[in-house]
Design an enzyme around this catalytic site. Structure first.
Site, short mmCIF file in Angstrom:
data_model
loop_
_atom_site.label_atom_id
_atom_site.label_comp_id
_atom_site.label_asym_id
_atom_site.label_seq_id
_atom_site.Cartn_x
_atom_site.Cartn_y
_atom_site.Cartn_z
N TRP A 99 4.75 1.76 4.14
CA TRP A 99 3.52 0.60 4.46
C TRP A 99 4.44 -0.56 4.67
CZ3 TRP A 99 0.14 3.08 7.09
CH2 TRP A 99 -0.38 4.08 6.61
N ASP A 166 -0.35 -6.58 0.13
CA ASP A 166 -1.02 -5.39 1.06
C ASP A 166 -1.80 -4.72 -0.36
OD1 ASP A 166 -2.06 -3.27 1.90
OD2 ASP A 166 -0.18 -2.38 2.83
N LYS A 190 -9.59 3.33 0.80
CA LYS A 190 -8.81 4.15 -0.34
C LYS A 190 -9.79 3.76 -1.54
CE LYS A 190 -5.49 4.92 2.44
NZ LYS A 190 -4.28 3.83 2.80
C1 LIG Z 1 -3.26 3.34 4.04
C2 LIG Z 1 -2.80 2.37 3.76
C3 LIG Z 1 -2.43 1.29 5.05
C4 LIG Z 1 -2.96 1.60 6.26
O1 LIG Z 1 -4.15 1.69 6.16
P1 LIG Z 1 -5.20 1.54 7.70
O2 LIG Z 1 -6.46 1.16 7.28
O3 LIG Z 1 -5.17 3.05 8.27
O4 LIG Z 1 -4.55 0.80 8.81
C5 LIG Z 1 -1.82 0.27 4.80
N1 LIG Z 1 -1.10 -0.01 3.54
C6 LIG Z 1 -1.34 0.72 2.43
C7 LIG Z 1 -0.96 0.32 1.03
C8 LIG Z 1 -2.28 1.88 2.57
O5 LIG Z 1 -2.47 2.89 1.42
#
Ligand SMILES: *Cc1c(COP(=O)(O)O)cnc(C)c1O
Length: 357
Positions: A99, A166, A190
């Site tokens: 990511w 993030d 998540k």
């Molecule tokens: C799942 C995830 C993403 C991507 O998320 P989307 O909503 O599918 O774009 C980005 N960063 C992390 C840390 C993730 O776990």
């Protein structure tokens, strides 16, 4: 048979959050209409957004001067919106996995990107330490929990520049010092809600600096959504409602401190078994082990038992434990809704399988 959900995302939510959402989908606040068929501008929906925003502020103890907005597009769109809005000349990125790499790729479209450190050569099995951030960077971008590789920062760094993080897979799992960040974002699927909404916490006076170097399309400008209170266009109504229910649940359970305590308890149980059981081993450096995504593989001499263990665990009700293809083996995701009972059920599988082999 009872199912134990270890999916990495979309992932487990508290049962009452699902049930309360289901009720509102059938009949929203006794209106005779479904939550799915009302206007986002209906007078009953504004309080949902307002309460969700207030709970985010309360649970993360967010100082004044920040605004929480609910957007579509997933965390992946934030990879581009962040540099669009915050990168003037140069940005620093800590490369801790898939990511982080995707976030860097987007940032490079907007300016100079300095990779302060990377653990790519070790397949991201640890979080790099001892790096420095250029003092003239517009921000440092980090990924607090690396969902795929199972490493986690578990702290807020002290660096000489503003930070952007993030937090898609560990937001609301521990207390955070929001004052260090200009922007925190998280795809909801998540640890917060169902897929479809992304939560963004942004420091209002940090916006606008990029005006000196570029024009920002309306929808990609954070100010648009801050000014319109997430109502510039139609926001994801149902996922926002589910987020509200989950935020209420987190508060009722004792807030993010209690989420932290539970996460540490679950992780301690499972890592202890991984370390004890002769069949398995963890995949990442001990000090960087994620308490959200717990990755493990078969020990080399038992490599051929990977598929049989997967089938055995599946037959006992374990769901979603297959590791990501870039790590292999197994990954047990233990977000806020995960229970001690679920983790114990997985541990029991591991013990029973060990005694059978
Ligand atoms: C799942 C995830 C993403 C991507 O998320 P989307 O909503 O599918 O774009 C980005 N960063 C992390 C840390 C993730 O776990």
């Amino acid at each position: 048979m009872k199912k134990y959900n270890f999916n990495a995302g979309p992932s487990m939510l508290p049962r009452e959050v699902i049930e309360n959402t289901a009720k509102q989908i059938l009949d929203f606040n006794g209106s005779g209409l479904s939550l799915a068929e009302i206007s986002h501008r209906a007078k009953d929906f504004q309080p949902v957004v307002d309460e969700a925003e207030a709970l985010v502020k309360e649970l993360l103890d967010i100082p004044d001067g920040y605004k929480t907005i609910f957007l579509g597009g997933g965390a992946s769109l934030e990879f581009c919106m962040v540099p669009y809005n915050f990168l003037v000349k140069k940005a620093a990125y800590l490369n801790t996995g898939t990511w982080a790499k995707k976030a860097m790729k987007e940032a490079k479209l907007f300016g100079e990107v300095v990779e302060v450190a990377s653990s790519a050569d070790a397949n991201y099995t640890f979080i790099p330490k001892g790096w420095t951030v250029p003092a003239d960077a517009d921000y440092l971008h980090t990924t607090s929990n690396n969902t795929i590789y199972g490493t986690e920062m578990r702290k807020d760094y002290d660096v000489p520049v503003r930070q952007i993080c993030d937090m898609s897979s560990d937001i609301f799992s521990r207390p955070v010092d929001v004052s260090k960040y200009d922007c925190i974002y998280a795809g909801a699927q998540k640890n917060l809600s169902m897929a479809g909404v992304t939560i963004v916490i942004v420091k209002e006076d940090a916006l606008g600096k990029a005006d000196a170097v570029r024009k920002i399309p309306t929808m990609l400008d954070y100010r648009t959504h801050v000014e319109k209170g997430s109502m510039f266009n139609t926001p994801p109504v149902v996922p926002i409602y589910t987020a509200l229910e989950n935020l209420r649940w987190i508060k009722a359970q004792g807030g993010v401190k209690e989420m932290d305590r539970r996460a540490l308890q679950r992780a301690d149980m499972l890592y202890s078994e991984i370390d004890r059981n002769k069949l398995f081993r963890g995949t990442v450096a001990e000090e960087d082990r994620s308490v959200m995504n717990i990755c493990f593989v078969m020990n080399d001499e038992y490599a051929e038992l990977e598929k049989p263990f997967f089938e055995f665990a599946t037959s006992k009700g374990m769901v979603g434990i297959k590791g990501h293809r870039s790590v292999g083996g197994f990954r047990a995701s233990c977000y806020n809704a995960q229970t001690v009972e679920g983790v114990q059920a997985l541990i029991d599988c591991m013990k029973e399988f060990e005694s059978n082999h």
